[in-house]
Design an enzyme around this catalytic site. Structure first.
Site, PDB file in Angstrom:
ATOM      1  N   TRP A 392       0.814  -1.209   0.000  1.00 22.88           N
ATOM      2  CA  TRP A 392       0.000   0.000   0.000  1.00 22.88           C
ATOM      3  C   TRP A 392       0.847   1.258   0.000  1.00 22.88           C
ATOM      4  O   TRP A 392       0.349   2.340  -0.350  1.00 22.88           O
ATOM      5  CB  TRP A 392      -0.950   0.003   1.195  1.00 22.88           C
ATOM      6  CG  TRP A 392      -2.029  -1.021   1.074  1.00 22.88           C
ATOM      7  CD1 TRP A 392      -2.205  -2.138   1.846  1.00 22.88           C
ATOM      8  CD2 TRP A 392      -3.091  -1.051   0.111  1.00 22.88           C
ATOM      9  NE1 TRP A 392      -3.283  -2.859   1.419  1.00 22.88           N
ATOM     10  CE2 TRP A 392      -3.857  -2.211   0.347  1.00 22.88           C
ATOM     11  CE3 TRP A 392      -3.459  -0.213  -0.945  1.00 22.88           C
ATOM     12  CZ2 TRP A 392      -4.964  -2.542  -0.418  1.00 22.88           C
ATOM     13  CZ3 TRP A 392      -4.572  -0.551  -1.707  1.00 22.88           C
ATOM     14  CH2 TRP A 392      -5.316  -1.694  -1.441  1.00 22.88           C
ATOM     15  N   TRP A 395       2.479   0.855  -4.396  1.00 27.19           N
ATOM     16  CA  TRP A 395       1.855   0.590  -5.695  1.00 27.19           C
ATOM     17  C   TRP A 395       1.135   1.821  -6.262  1.00 27.19           C
ATOM     18  O   TRP A 395       1.045   1.987  -7.478  1.00 27.19           O
ATOM     19  CB  TRP A 395       0.883  -0.593  -5.582  1.00 27.19           C
ATOM     20  CG  TRP A 395      -0.538  -0.221  -5.315  1.00 27.19           C
ATOM     21  CD1 TRP A 395      -1.108  -0.022  -4.101  1.00 27.19           C
ATOM     22  CD2 TRP A 395      -1.566  -0.022  -6.282  1.00 27.19           C
ATOM     23  NE1 TRP A 395      -2.436   0.298  -4.249  1.00 27.19           N
ATOM     24  CE2 TRP A 395      -2.748   0.305  -5.581  1.00 27.19           C
ATOM     25  CE3 TRP A 395      -1.618  -0.090  -7.676  1.00 27.19           C
ATOM     26  CZ2 TRP A 395      -3.939   0.566  -6.226  1.00 27.19           C
ATOM     27  CZ3 TRP A 395      -2.816   0.174  -8.310  1.00 27.19           C
ATOM     28  CH2 TRP A 395      -3.951   0.491  -7.594  1.00 27.19           C
ATOM     29  N   HIS A 433     -13.242   3.868  -1.829  1.00 31.22           N
ATOM     30  CA  HIS A 433     -13.292   2.667  -2.672  1.00 31.22           C
ATOM     31  C   HIS A 433     -14.733   2.189  -2.859  1.00 31.22           C
ATOM     32  O   HIS A 433     -15.116   1.781  -3.964  1.00 31.22           O
ATOM     33  CB  HIS A 433     -12.451   1.548  -2.052  1.00 31.22           C
ATOM     34  CG  HIS A 433     -10.998   1.615  -2.423  1.00 31.22           C
ATOM     35  ND1 HIS A 433     -10.133   2.511  -1.840  1.00 31.22           N
ATOM     36  CD2 HIS A 433     -10.266   0.902  -3.327  1.00 31.22           C
ATOM     37  CE1 HIS A 433      -8.924   2.346  -2.352  1.00 31.22           C
ATOM     38  NE2 HIS A 433      -8.976   1.388  -3.262  1.00 31.22           N
TER      39      HIS A 433
END
Length: 522
Positions: A392, A395, A433
């Site tokens: 986390w 990336w 998200h």
């Protein structure tokens, strides 16, 4: 005469024994050592020739086991073997295995690619285009808010008493600044909330197609994050401009001196930040000297090719797997659901990797080249992550840098613990998200939220593995990361949201698999 000569000669020889005598002895020693070395080489050559002759004559007596040696793959081996051959074998097996699946898929389902089969409604396109043009207006409103705040800061600094910058702001100055900031913060909060809430409402209730909805919602979230960074950064710059303690202005990042506050509050500066491939606002950024248009066209070509590949793989391979999973999920056939997850994991991973490369390597590099944005570390080697925490952090660097700068560090500086700050970061990220996935698919079922939120215990589990000195611990952490990512993560979320979509809107995938002639002519 002869006696004198002899005596003189003897005298000259013995008059400087430290030179002549030593020199002669040294020369003799060198010659002797060279002779011994030559003699040693001759003996070695002769010995080796004798050994070769011996082995040639007595072929069955060679000492095969003459020293202690470990196995190549043992832990006590002194030299690490190369696994290049295994990597080549893995690539070959992946190509062969997936080629077999390609042939099997086409034989079983036929060609499922059909542009006109997709339900692109006219209203979806109109609303998506309208929102794309409307969303950046909220960033313009944020600029107008900061323009008023900068004007008020200039006036306050001119009216304030001259200070040498050696003390902190007075109590009255602090209260006045906080009162102004509360007004500015409230204006920014209302602005960004309306931007995200209005877009979410339109996408959820009026845009049917998930792709158009996802692109629109992603644009709104990006502008929301950029606006927040713009407000928070200018807040701190304004405070340092009005009430600097001695040395604070010099302690600002060196690059900020190219455009000091409030000179950065101009429309051109905001426009550049809008297009720059970053979510973190700065008055100035490192810039390249020129634009390499060949580089731009290559990256855009990669985006186009990878987008076509993602569409092809999704329609031809992912859709049949998802469609065949519906009855298994409905009947709660757990072994079959697991088999579907494993089958879907391969194609979902390929699609995700293609999407990652298209966005972070191709598109963002093309955008950075056009804007001459020089810092292009959009990701690090996340595929080598020894745990979920490393993944986390590496990336998606733009999002990580935003939360680290505007959420995590401010909370830590106010006395919050590392766990509470991390919990806040993952809670906000989980909400975003869920909005990004659940709103375009019209199903807020919480899977994306839980998928992000449950990363925290996995991070805690794999955190000790990241700091182990042995390679085994890091290897185990990398395996846990890949298993949780490829099997328990994306495939499961895809199954759940696809099932929820089908339950709400009917079996669209069956129409894609066997399109009737009237709706999808050849």
């Amino acid at each position: 005469m002869s006696t004198a000569t002899a005596t003189g000669t003897g005298t000259s020889l013995n008059s400087n024994p430290s030179t002549n005598g030593v020199t002669r002895r040294t020369g003799a020693g060198v010659s002797a050592s060279q002779g011994e070395a030559q003699k040693g080489r001759t003996v070695d050559d002769a010995t080796e020739q004798l050994r070769r002759s011996f082995r040639k004559k007595y072929r069955h007596v060679e000492a095969v086991h003459s020293e202690s040696r470990p196995s190549c793959l043992s832990h006590d081996t002194t030299a690490t073997p190369s696994f290049l051959g295994f990597r080549n074998l893995m690539v070959i097996m992946l190509v062969v295995g997936n080629l077999r699946l390609v042939i099997e898929n086409i034989q079983k389902y036929g060609v499922l690619i059909c542009v006109r089969c997709h339900d692109f409604r006219k209203t979806d396109l109109q609303l998506g285009l309208g929102l794309y043009l409307l969303i950046p207006c909220h960033l313009l409103i944020a600029y107008l808010i900061e323009l008023v705040a900068a004007s008020q800061a200039r006036t306050s600094r001119l009216r304030a008493e001259k200070r040498d910058g050696t003390t902190s702001p007075t109590e009255d100055e602090h209260l006045k600044f906080q009162a102004t900031w509360k007004l500015v913060w409230a204006a920014h909060a209302v602005n960004v909330t309306i931007a995200l809430a209005f877009t979410t409402y339109v996408v959820y209730f009026h845009i049917h197609h998930p792709l158009i909805g996802t692109l629109t919602e992603m644009h709104a979230i990006i502008v929301w994050l950029k606006t927040a960074s713009y407000a928070f950064t200018n807040r701190d710059l304004r405070h340092a401009y009005l009430h600097p303690v001695k040395g604070e202005l010099d302690a600002l990042p060196e690059i900020y001196k190219e455009c000091p506050y409030p000179n950065n509050i101009i429309f051109d500066n905001l426009t550049y930040f809008w297009w720059a491939p970053t979510l973190v606002y700065q008055p100035a950024y490192p810039r390249t000297d020129k634009i390499r248009w060949v580089f731009v066209f290559k990256r855009l070509g990669e985006v186009l090719c990878l987008s076509v590949f993602i569409w092809f793989a999704s329609a031809q391979y992912a859709t049949p797997v998802l469609r065949n999973s519906l009855d298994k999920i409905a009947s709660l056939d757990y072994p079959s659901i697991l088999e579907r997850l494993l089958k879907l994991s391969t194609i979902s991973l390929v699609i995700w990797l293609a999407g990652f490369f298209a966005l972070f390597q191709s598109f963002l590099n093309a955008l950075a080249e056009v804007t001459r944005f020089a810092d292009r570390e959009f990701y690090e080697a996340w595929w080598n992550s020894e745990g979920l925490g490393v993944y986390w952090r590496t990336w998606n660097k733009p999002v990580y840098q935003f939360f680290r700068r505007h959420v995590y560090f401010p909370m830590r500086s106010r006395g919050w613990s590392h766990k509470m700050a991390s919990l806040t970061v993952f809670t906000v990220s989980a909400l975003l998200h869920e909005i990004l996935v659940g709103v375009p698919t019209h199903n807020l079922i919480g899977v994306a939220f839980l998928g992000m939120f449950l990363q925290l215990p996995l991070i805690q589990i794999t955190a000790p593995l990241e700091h182990m000195k042995s390679a085994n611990g890091k290897l185990l952490g990398n395996i846990i990361f890949w298993v949780s990512f490829t099997i328990l993560g994306q495939p499961f979320a895809a199954l759940m949201y696809f099932y929820a979509w089908q339950a709400k809107y009917g079996s669209v995938s069956k129409n894609l698999a066997h399109p009737p002639p009237p709706t999808c002519p050849a």
